[in-house]
Design an enzyme around this catalytic site. Structure first.
Site, short mmCIF file in Angstrom:
data_model
loop_
_atom_site.label_atom_id
_atom_site.label_comp_id
_atom_site.label_asym_id
_atom_site.label_seq_id
_atom_site.Cartn_x
_atom_site.Cartn_y
_atom_site.Cartn_z
N SER A 125 -9.16 0.35 17.56
CA SER A 125 -8.49 -0.19 18.75
C SER A 125 -9.48 -0.24 19.91
O SER A 125 -9.36 -1.06 20.81
CB SER A 125 -7.30 0.69 19.13
OG SER A 125 -6.44 0.82 18.02
N ARG A 126 -10.46 0.68 19.90
CA ARG A 126 -11.42 0.73 21.01
C ARG A 126 -12.42 -0.43 20.99
O ARG A 126 -13.10 -0.66 21.98
CB ARG A 126 -12.18 2.07 21.01
CG ARG A 126 -11.29 3.24 21.39
CD ARG A 126 -12.07 4.52 21.65
NE ARG A 126 -11.25 5.53 22.28
CZ ARG A 126 -10.63 6.51 21.63
NH1 ARG A 126 -10.76 6.63 20.32
NH2 ARG A 126 -9.89 7.39 22.28
N GLY A 141 -6.96 -2.43 10.11
CA GLY A 141 -7.18 -1.09 9.55
C GLY A 141 -5.86 -0.34 9.47
O GLY A 141 -5.53 0.26 8.44
N HIS A 142 -5.07 -0.39 10.55
CA HIS A 142 -3.76 0.27 10.53
C HIS A 142 -2.85 -0.39 9.48
O HIS A 142 -2.12 0.29 8.76
CB HIS A 142 -3.05 0.13 11.88
CG HIS A 142 -3.71 0.84 13.01
ND1 HIS A 142 -4.33 0.18 14.05
CD2 HIS A 142 -3.83 2.16 13.29
CE1 HIS A 142 -4.80 1.06 14.91
NE2 HIS A 142 -4.53 2.26 14.48
N GLN A 179 -11.09 14.05 11.21
CA GLN A 179 -9.64 14.21 11.43
C GLN A 179 -8.92 14.36 10.08
O GLN A 179 -8.07 15.24 9.92
CB GLN A 179 -9.12 12.99 12.18
CG GLN A 179 -7.61 12.89 12.22
CD GLN A 179 -7.12 11.77 13.11
OE1 GLN A 179 -7.13 11.91 14.33
NE2 GLN A 179 -6.67 10.66 12.56
N HIS A 208 -4.43 -2.86 14.36
CA HIS A 208 -5.35 -3.85 13.80
C HIS A 208 -5.24 -3.79 12.28
O HIS A 208 -4.46 -2.98 11.74
CB HIS A 208 -6.78 -3.60 14.29
CG HIS A 208 -7.21 -2.18 14.14
ND1 HIS A 208 -7.41 -1.58 12.90
CD2 HIS A 208 -7.45 -1.20 15.05
CE1 HIS A 208 -7.77 -0.33 13.08
NE2 HIS A 208 -7.79 -0.07 14.37
O1 PAF Z 1 -5.83 8.68 14.34
C1 PAF Z 1 -5.05 8.56 15.31
O2 PAF Z 1 -4.66 7.45 15.70
C2 PAF Z 1 -4.53 9.80 16.02
O3 PAF Z 1 -5.51 10.76 16.13
C3 PAF Z 1 -3.25 10.39 15.39
C4 PAF Z 1 -3.50 10.88 13.97
C5 PAF Z 1 -2.16 9.33 15.38
C6 PAF Z 1 -2.77 11.58 16.22
O4 PAF Z 1 -2.48 11.22 17.52
#
Ligand code: PAF
Length: 287
Positions: free
Chosen positions: A186-187, A36-37, A153, A34
């Site tokens: 994505s969710r 964001g990516h 993360q 999306h």
């Molecule tokens: O943020 C994510 O989409 C995932 O946690 C990642 C960093 C690709 C690891 O699978």
């Protein structure tokens, strides 16, 4: 754009980048891309001469009963979007390629992975740590870009890189939101129209809590109560956690007198959404 599905092919391509002196900026993803990516990819475009994106729905970061099987996937559409962004390499391995044998090495984060999202998703960050370490060893990027939406993360990956001396710089890009404030994810594709309409409650709660801090609230418990109250006022939302924590230790401070992270997770139906905002309280005037 070159699409590669094996580690051997990725290493060959990486060697070519090295020979030709290209710096590599890397965006690891689980696909179903999306805006964001794409913002992360655009940031990577500015940071490296060759942009690599990985798409791998990593089974080791999903717990039993979580959404690994139903996680949305559309590699063809994702590849077309990345092509438009001028991505050089898409690395999209299979599960068998990434995990030919069950890994015995475990990545732990001494408790930083047991709070916030880690409390409700035991083992999740160990899975993320392992796959990101593996991807870094395959892609050997100079810089890797992650999203602020997954604040915990991003912090843990910074620690992974620091503690294991990965020669990679970590960049964290701001959360991209829908016009009504919902953080892109994505969710979000799982949400029913009613749940989608209710989902911006997370961001509204975060903004209200930030406003309270900026107006002088210094008690993290009061801020958490405010967050909780706002989310719980939405009948479709079921709160997982509401936290006001130090940005490095992820612990609740005694008093808000430095930068904090406001973080939320809530279920809307069967979909778990997360969001957060960093807040820097204004310095208090000395007496
Ligand atoms: O943020 C994510 O989409 C995932 O946690 C990642 C960093 C690709 C690891 O699978």
């Amino acid at each position: 754009m070159e699409t590669l599905s094996t580690i051997a092919a990725a290493r060959r391509r990486r060697e070519a980048d090295r020979r030709e002196g290209r710096t590599v900026a890397f965006v690891p993803t689980m696909g179903f891309l999306h805006e964001g990516h794409l913002a992360l990819v655009r940031r990577a475009r500015k940071l490296g001469e060759a942009v690599w994106v990985s798409i791998f729905v990593n089974p080791t970061q999903f717990g039993p009963g979580e959404d690994f099987e139903r996680y949305p996937r559309d590699l063809e559409r994702d590849a077309a979007l990345l092509e438009v962004e001028g991505v050089d390499v898409l690395f999209a391995p299979t599960v068998e390629e990434m995990y030919p044998t069950k890994p015995v090495v475990q990545v732990g984060f001494s408790g930083l992975d047991a709070v916030l999202c880690g409390a409700s998703r035991p083992g999740h960050f160990a899975g993320v740590g392992l796959v990101v370490a593996r991807l870094f060893n395959i892609v050997e990027p100079h810089v890797a870009v992650f999203g602020q939406k997954d604040a915990q993360q991003a912090l843990l990956i910074r620690r992974l890189v620091e503690d294991l001396s990965f020669p990679v710089r970590i960049e964290v890009a701001p959360t991209v939101r829908e016009p009504d404030g919902l953080a892109m994810s994505s969710r979000n594709a799982y949400l029913s129209p009613e749940e989608r309409a209710a989902a911006p409650v997370l961001y509204r709660a975060l903004r209200a809590a930030r406003a309270a801090i900026l107006a002088g609230e210094r008690d993290p418990l009061a801020v958490e109560a405010l967050l909780r109250g706002r989310v719980e006022s939405e009948p479709l939302a079921r709160l997982d956690y509401a936290a006001c924590v130090d940005r490095q230790s992820l612990k609740r401070p005694e008093r808000i007198d430095g930068p904090v992270l406001l973080a939320l997770a809530a279920h809307l139906g069967s979909t778990r959404l997360i969001d957060n905002i960093p807040v820097d309280p204004p310095l208090e005037a000395s007496p």
